[in-house]
Design an enzyme around this catalytic site. Structure first.
Site, PDB file in Angstrom:
ATOM      1  N   GLY A  11      -7.452   9.047  -0.295  1.00  0.00           N
ATOM      2  CA  GLY A  11      -7.690   9.921   0.861  1.00  0.00           C
ATOM      3  C   GLY A  11      -7.827  11.377   0.518  1.00  0.00           C
ATOM      4  O   GLY A  11      -7.640  12.243   1.379  1.00  0.00           O
ATOM      5  N   HIS A  30       0.851  -1.202   0.000  1.00  0.00           N
ATOM      6  CA  HIS A  30       0.000   0.000   0.000  1.00  0.00           C
ATOM      7  C   HIS A  30       0.887   1.253   0.000  1.00  0.00           C
ATOM      8  O   HIS A  30       1.936   1.278   0.653  1.00  0.00           O
ATOM      9  CB  HIS A  30      -0.920  -0.002   1.225  1.00  0.00           C
ATOM     10  CG  HIS A  30      -1.991   1.035   1.144  1.00  0.00           C
ATOM     11  ND1 HIS A  30      -1.761   2.359   1.439  1.00  0.00           N
ATOM     12  CD2 HIS A  30      -3.294   0.954   0.765  1.00  0.00           C
ATOM     13  CE1 HIS A  30      -2.881   3.044   1.262  1.00  0.00           C
ATOM     14  NE2 HIS A  30      -3.826   2.216   0.855  1.00  0.00           N
TER      15      HIS A  30
HETATM   16  C1  PEP Z   1      -6.883   3.360   0.344  1.00  0.00           C
HETATM   17  O1  PEP Z   1      -6.150   3.885   1.150  1.00  0.00           O
HETATM   18  O2  PEP Z   1      -6.657   2.188  -0.031  1.00  0.00           O
HETATM   19  C2  PEP Z   1      -8.001   4.137  -0.186  1.00  0.00           C
HETATM   20  C3  PEP Z   1      -8.455   3.811  -1.357  1.00  0.00           C
HETATM   21  O3  PEP Z   1      -8.469   5.174   0.582  1.00  0.00           O
HETATM   22  P1  PEP Z   1      -9.736   6.145   0.274  1.00  0.00           P
HETATM   23  O4  PEP Z   1     -10.847   5.255  -0.250  1.00  0.00           O
HETATM   24  O5  PEP Z   1     -10.057   6.765   1.562  1.00  0.00           O
HETATM   25  O6  PEP Z   1      -9.281   7.104  -0.775  1.00  0.00           O
END
Ligand code: PEP
Length: 252
Positions: free
Chosen positions: A173, A95
């Site tokens: 995010g 990630h």
């Molecule tokens: C993630 O961190 O894997 C993600 C997709 O976060 P968000 O949906 O909050 O953008």
């Protein structure tokens, strides 16, 4: 025909009490949605709770990282076998938050990817470019390099046991999701790159999109031919929002 898959990434959120409500809400919301697959990747301390509350439901669970080593003097690490002990199906690998804030590299992500598969887990291998990289037209170079870090070491065939996730850093995010067309373009690139090595694997591997997915934008993303579901951060913290995304996946 690839089934859609929606995975929630709870990140470092939750508590025993909050999880009880979240898991119950998600299980109730997706119980009758039989056309797609669903999972929640929870912090390590809550794997036991996930197992005891969600086993027997159509919601799988998993972890957000793993260590590539087995039984070692490595304080604070969690091995693949430990995740198997707690009934995990999935484990997120590489990630961007771990690559950037915890200095994980293509190398460590690739080793963890392989260790997960060896243990019988399904790694969800994350790739994605930064805003600056996209603006410099480096998206394919960066995503291709990340993908090659596993294909070169372990071969494309291992992808039959994995899930890929395209998560542009500028969309994670941020409330600035990739448009369906932007995401489709990169998903198509990823599939073509796998196809160079093995066309059958490329046809079958599920490629999830992650980055500000919500109930509202999920249907248009899921309508794209190479988008096979979503990796969801913030909207997986609230059952109603997560179930809304799962409903969109179930309807395609
Ligand atoms: C993630 O961190 O894997 C993600 C997709 O976060 P968000 O949906 O909050 O953008």
């Amino acid at each position: 025909m690839r089934r859609k898959l929606v995975i929630g990434n709870l990140k470092m959120n939750g508590s025993i009490t909050a999880n009880q409500k979240l898991f119950a809400g998600v299980m109730a919301g997706v119980a009758d949605l039989r056309n797609a697959d669903y999972a929640l990747c929870v912090p390590y301390p809550y794997l036991c709770q996930a197992q005891s509350l969600m086993q027997g439901s159509n919601v799988a669970w998993g972890a957000q990282n793993l260590c590539a080593n087995e039984d070692a003097a490595l304080t604070g690490a969690v091995s693949p076998a430990m995740l198997v002990d707690y009934g995990c199906t999935y484990v997120i690998v590489g990630h961007s938050e771990r690559r950037i804030q915890l200095h994980e590299t293509d190398d460590t992500a690739a080793t963890r990817f392989n260790a997960a598969i060896k243990a019988g887990l399904t790694p969800v291998f994350c790739m994605g470019e930064s805003k600056e990289e996209r603006e410099s037209d480096w998206t394919e170079y960066v995503v291709g390099r990340q993908l090659d870090s596993i294909i070169r070491r372990y071969g494309a065939e291992l992808l039959t046991k994995a899930v890929l996730a395209y998560e542009p850093l500028w969309a994670v995010g941020t409330d600035i999701p990739a448009t369906p067309e932007q995401a489709q373009e990169v998903h198509h690139f990823i599939r073509k790159r796998v196809a160079r090595c093995n066309a059958e694997v490329a046809e079958n591997v599920r490629i999830l999109y992650g980055g500000s997915v919500q109930t509202e934008n999920a249907p248009a993303l899921f309508a794209m031919p190479d988008i096979d579901g979503a990796l969801v951060g913030r909207c997986s913290l609230e059952a109603k929002a997560f179930v809304g995304i799962c409903q969109a996946a179930n309807q395609v």
